[in-house]
Design an enzyme around this catalytic site. Structure first.
Site, short mmCIF file in Angstrom:
data_model
loop_
_atom_site.label_atom_id
_atom_site.label_comp_id
_atom_site.label_asym_id
_atom_site.label_seq_id
_atom_site.Cartn_x
_atom_site.Cartn_y
_atom_site.Cartn_z
N GLY A 543 7.36 1.47 -43.74
CA GLY A 543 6.46 1.09 -42.65
C GLY A 543 6.57 -0.38 -42.32
N GLY A 545 4.04 -3.31 -40.64
CA GLY A 545 2.76 -3.70 -40.06
C GLY A 545 2.87 -5.05 -39.41
N ALA A 546 1.78 -5.47 -38.84
CA ALA A 546 1.79 -6.77 -38.19
C ALA A 546 2.04 -7.88 -39.20
CB ALA A 546 0.46 -6.99 -37.49
N ASP A 656 -12.19 -1.10 -37.85
CA ASP A 656 -10.94 -0.81 -37.13
C ASP A 656 -10.48 0.62 -37.45
OD1 ASP A 656 -8.95 -1.39 -35.33
OD2 ASP A 656 -7.68 -2.47 -36.76
N1 ATP Z 1 -0.03 3.11 -48.83
C1 ATP Z 1 0.88 3.49 -47.96
N2 ATP Z 1 1.66 4.55 -48.21
C2 ATP Z 1 2.60 4.95 -47.33
N3 ATP Z 1 2.83 4.35 -46.17
C3 ATP Z 1 2.09 3.29 -45.87
C4 ATP Z 1 1.09 2.80 -46.73
N4 ATP Z 1 0.51 1.75 -46.15
C5 ATP Z 1 1.11 1.58 -44.99
N5 ATP Z 1 2.07 2.50 -44.80
C6 ATP Z 1 2.94 2.64 -43.65
O1 ATP Z 1 3.27 1.36 -43.18
C7 ATP Z 1 2.81 1.21 -41.84
C8 ATP Z 1 2.31 -0.19 -41.69
O2 ATP Z 1 1.20 -0.37 -42.52
P1 ATP Z 1 0.34 -1.67 -42.45
O3 ATP Z 1 -0.88 -1.52 -43.23
O4 ATP Z 1 1.21 -2.82 -42.79
O5 ATP Z 1 0.10 -1.61 -40.89
P2 ATP Z 1 -0.77 -2.47 -39.94
O6 ATP Z 1 -2.16 -2.12 -40.14
O7 ATP Z 1 -0.21 -2.28 -38.57
O8 ATP Z 1 -0.44 -3.89 -40.37
P3 ATP Z 1 -1.36 -5.07 -40.75
O9 ATP Z 1 -2.33 -4.57 -41.76
O10 ATP Z 1 -0.37 -6.02 -41.28
O11 ATP Z 1 -1.99 -5.45 -39.48
C9 ATP Z 1 1.76 2.27 -41.66
O12 ATP Z 1 1.68 2.66 -40.33
C10 ATP Z 1 2.23 3.38 -42.54
O13 ATP Z 1 3.17 4.16 -41.85
#
Ligand code: ATP
Length: 809
Positions: A543, A545-546, A656
């Site tokens: 994945g 994320g931001a 959120d």
């Molecule tokens: N614990 C996890 N297990 C499996 N996949 C995950 C997990 N956490 C996140 N992901 C994957 O990674 C992607 C990005 O997660 P992340 O939490 O970094 O996203 P975000 O909320 O857009 O970013 P941020 O929190 O940095 O703003 C998710 O959309 C998901 O597909």
């Protein structure tokens, strides 16, 4: 108060105090005021109000006169620098304003002809201070309350012929944020807001329906821009809202430019993506590119011939709009990162769709109003827009007697949509009248989406002006986003400082004391000292994320799979959100929360957060690749609701909730993630006012910047349920400002095909998406809801993940 042209005076406000910080917060200027008619009876001022042609006033003999309009004690200062404040008795008659030594002094010490008054405005000199200017005199009047101030201001204004008649331009722009129901135009709007409004799909009918809401969303929108720019380091305390001693902006605010770009929300930079085509991140980027509305930011996302710019070009162009080398540098850096990764950086615009928009032309300001909805949700227990009687009164006063020009009733007065308490859960299918396509009234023959002469910000056309209420009077220095002390005390959200914009409420204003070094220190105190590379071995990236990449990894000791979110701290402008996230995850272990396992600081600037691995990924992807059955929707809502119940029981609001932040594992477990925006409520602070979250999922009270509590998560859960039903949240295709307006004014969103849903599901939605917060269900109440009793067992969710195997093969 009449709003007929014969009385060019400001009328009563719609909702006093609601938009008091409209301009001050947005960096548009420091001095403005609002008008209203007020029958002040403050004991301080002992003011009397007899109105025009009212009965003789109860003043001292010397001043008894049939034409005394208003009188009372005021504190007066005749010169800004030298003179002192002195209590006086002020008397307003139809043509004069006279100052008397005291109530019984019949002889006026000073008389101003109203015909000479060239300006009247609220100033910062005292909390309730009115400046009255003539060609050769400036007088400051200190009053006891807003009521008094507005009362005097209205009454003087309405009798001063230079005000709003022969010289309306000056006055309107300096003094009033108003709405003229006759011309259907706002008056006194800051330039940037006028431009935003002109470009948006908000129509004149929308203005008429709820001018206050239009101002609310403009404020929300510009604040949102501001925050996001701050996140990217384009603004911040140094150059955003710093004011000079005289109250004027001391530096140029990027928000003065209506075209200032909007950037990716989340914890920081809209990072470069490197995901597979089906990933939500990729879809977000795609969506942002596809749906960048020309109206609001098409000007930065389109090339000269209207063709979409590449994202990096758009970002660079965005930086030009912001101005300054720092902005350009940021844009270049991000663009470079994007191209390095072979990915597209997101086009600025966090208010935009986070789903792929259906192929269609870019939205433009002339996009027609949406068609009437097919159906509506069951009526919520209480009226969605049931205003208080005071509200109704104020609105009625503000709008005056019905005229032909007023085509729309205020939502609260629209009895067609007032649900009956007893029918709270009864499905209804009637169209929501306030969602019907816009109609032009006889007096409003301009195209609905095209600003008419005299529209937003225009100075054309005479009053009457319906004054609206900036949320607070101009105020000095709105600077860095504050931390809430109690948050710090609680240990949760310790560094959520920059998350919080200064609240509309003065009492909430705090200055962050946590600088970068302190945040890092806090972080070092919570992370493990071990070397994660000795403990885990990364398998692959799953994945983006931001704030960083997410990997699936193996625990070397046990072979168990875990997820590692890896963030480069040097690229994180909002480190405090990350600390916040870690602290909340650490403290909030629960089967429906993606459980935190450990965190590590690698080489001092790389943060690894180790958590449960959720191989099913985000619900967003599941929604996109499946048609969910009601029992599956029920199950996902049930599980999410349990997680929310746990958070709320700890006084934590997630803020959120949306499908992107709900993850599934292979066994069908459903867990909430992404705690960067969490807030801890405390005894001292049981409500929040900070604008946080993702607009389409936001509760109306957040969009309207009111205080809110844990029930904002319940609203978002309802929107997430709509995602599961309709694949996307309501208004996703709307132009952003219009979407905000619709969230603020439409109340419970309507469904596309209500007839295809069970009564239980509609009932569930209606109690989640209830505008009246008191009537909105709590998480605990929802857990008892009939719809959640339909939940399938968790293995029933596993088939929803089959698309992943297909994708992998
Ligand atoms: N614990 C996890 N297990 C499996 N996949 C995950 C997990 N956490 C996140 N992901 C994957 O990674 C992607 C990005 O997660 P992340 O939490 O970094 O996203 P975000 O909320 O857009 O970013 P941020 O929190 O940095 O703003 C998710 O959309 C998901 O597909």
């Amino acid at each position: 108060m009449s709003l007929t042209p014969s009385r060019p005076a400001p009328a009563a406000p719609l909702k006093r105090g609601d938009i008091q910080n409209v301009l001050a917060n947005s960096g548009y200027g420091s001095s403005f005021s609002v008008g209203s008619s007020s029958t002040s009876t403050s004991s301080y001022a002992s003011s009397h109000y007899s109105g025009i042609g009212g009965s003789p006033n109860r003043n001292s003999d010397g001043m008894t006169s049939s034409n005394i309009v208003r009188s009372g004690v005021v504190s007066i200062k005749e010169d800004f620098l030298i003179s002192l404040w002195r209590p006086k008795w002020m008397v307003l008659k139809d043509t004069t304003l006279s100052i008397h030594k005291n109530e019984s002094a019949s002889q006026a010490q000073n008389t101003v002809q109203l015909g000479d008054i060239s300006n009247i405005e609220r100033t910062d000199l005292k909390p309730y201070c009115l400046l009255v200017e003539t060609k050769d005199k400036r007088m400051y009047f200190s009053l006891k309350s807003d009521e008094e101030l507005y009362g005097w201001q209205d009454d003087i204004y309405s009798r001063s012929p230079l005000m709003g008649v022969s010289n309306p331009t000056n006055f309107v722009h300096k003094v009033h944020v108003g709405f003229d129901p006759i011309s259907g135009a706002f008056t006194g709007l800051p330039d940037a807001w006028s431009k935003l409004l002109t470009k948006s799909a908000i129509t004149r009918e929308d203005y008429q329906k709820d001018p206050q809401a239009v101002l609310d969303v403009l404020e929300f929108y510009t604040d949102h821009q501001k925050r996001e720019l701050e996140e990217l380091g384009f603004g911040g305390s140094n150059n955003l809202s710093v004011r000079s001693a005289n109250g004027g902006p001391s530096t140029l605010s990027p928000y003065d430019n209506a075209s200032a770009p909007r950037f990716n929300a989340g914890t920081g930079l809209g990072g470069a993506a490197g995901m597979s085509k089906s990933s939500s991140m990729d879809r977000q980027q795609l969506s942002r590119q596809e749906s960048a509305p020309a109206g609001l930011n098409g000007d930065i996302s389109s090339g000269p011939n209207g063709a979409p710019l590449s994202s990096s070009a758009a970002l660079a162009r965005a930086a030009e709009f912001v101005g300054g080398s720092q902005a350009q540098h940021h844009a270049n850096t991000i663009s470079a990162a994007a191209s390095q990764n072979g990915a597209r950086a997101p086009i600025p615009g966090s208010l935009q769709a986070s789903r792929p928009a259906p192929p269609r032309p870019l939205l433009t300001a002339n996009r027609p109003a949406p068609p009437a909805p097919q159906g509506a949700l069951p009526k919520p227990p209480l009226p969605e827009h049931t205003p208080s009687s005071a509200d109704l009164l104020a609105r009625a006063k503000a709008q005056g007697p019905p005229t032909e020009t007023r085509t729309a009733k205020p939502p609260g007065l629209n009895t067609d949509i007032l649900p009956q308490r007893s029918e709270s859960l009864t499905p209804v299918t009637a169209q929501r009248p306030n969602m019907a396509p816009a109609k032009s009234s006889p007096a409003n023959t301009f195209p609905a989406t095209q600003p008419a002469p005299g529209a937003a910000g225009s100075t054309v056309g005479p009053p009457p002006i319906k004054p609206l209420q900036p949320k607070k009077p101009s105020q000095p220095a709105v600077t860095v986003t504050p931390a809430h002390d109690e948050d710090k005390d609680s240990g949760v959200a310790a560094a959520a400082a920059a998350l919080e914009k200064p609240s509309p409420k003065e009492k909430e204003k705090r200055i962050s004391t946590m600088n970068e070094a302190q945040i890092m220190e806090k972080l070092r105190s919570v992370v493990s000292k071990d070397d994660p590379k000795q403990l885990y071995s990364k398998i692959r990236k799953v994945g983006q994320g931001a704030s960083g990449h997410v990997y699936v990894a193996k625990t070397l000791a046990t072979g168990k799979k875990i997820a590692i979110k890896e963030m480069d701290l040097s690229n994180q402008p909002r480190k405090e959100l990350i600390v916040n996230e870690i602290l909340v995850m650490k403290e909030s272990q629960h089967p429906n929360i993606v459980n935190f396992l450990e965190s590590y600081l690698v080489r001092n600037n790389e943060l690894w957060v180790v958590m449960e691995y959720m191989e099913g990924g985000a619900l967003t992807d599941i929604i996109e690749n499946n048609t969910l059955e009601e029992d599956q929707i029920s199950s996902i809502c049930f599980e999410t609701c349990k997680g929310l119940g746990h958070l709320h029981s700890q006084s934590i609001i997630h803020r959120d909730i949306k499908s992107d932040n709900v993850l599934l594992d292979a066994a069908g477990h459903v867990k909430i993630t992404d705690f960067g925006f969490c807030a801890k409520l405390t005894d001292q602070k049981s409500k929040r006012a900070t604008m946080v979250g993702t607009p389409y999922w936001m509760a109306p009270e957040v969009v309207k910047q009111k205080e809110y509590g844990a029930k904002v998560d319940i609203w978002s859960l309802g929107i997430m349920a709509i995602e599961m039903i309709e694949n996307e949240p309501p208004y996703l295709d709307e132009e952003p400002l219009k979407a905000l307006y619709l969230i603020a004014t439409n109340g419970t969103p309507t469904l596309k095909k209500p007839e295809s849903l069970s009564r239980e599901l509609k009932g569930f939605l209606s109690v989640c998406l209830c505008v009246d917060v008191k009537s909105r269900a709590t998480a605990a109440e929802l857990l008892e809801h009939d719809f959640l009793k339909k939940a399938c067992a968790l293995p029933g969710l596993a088939p929803l993940l089959r698309f992943k195997q297909k994708q992998a093969s």
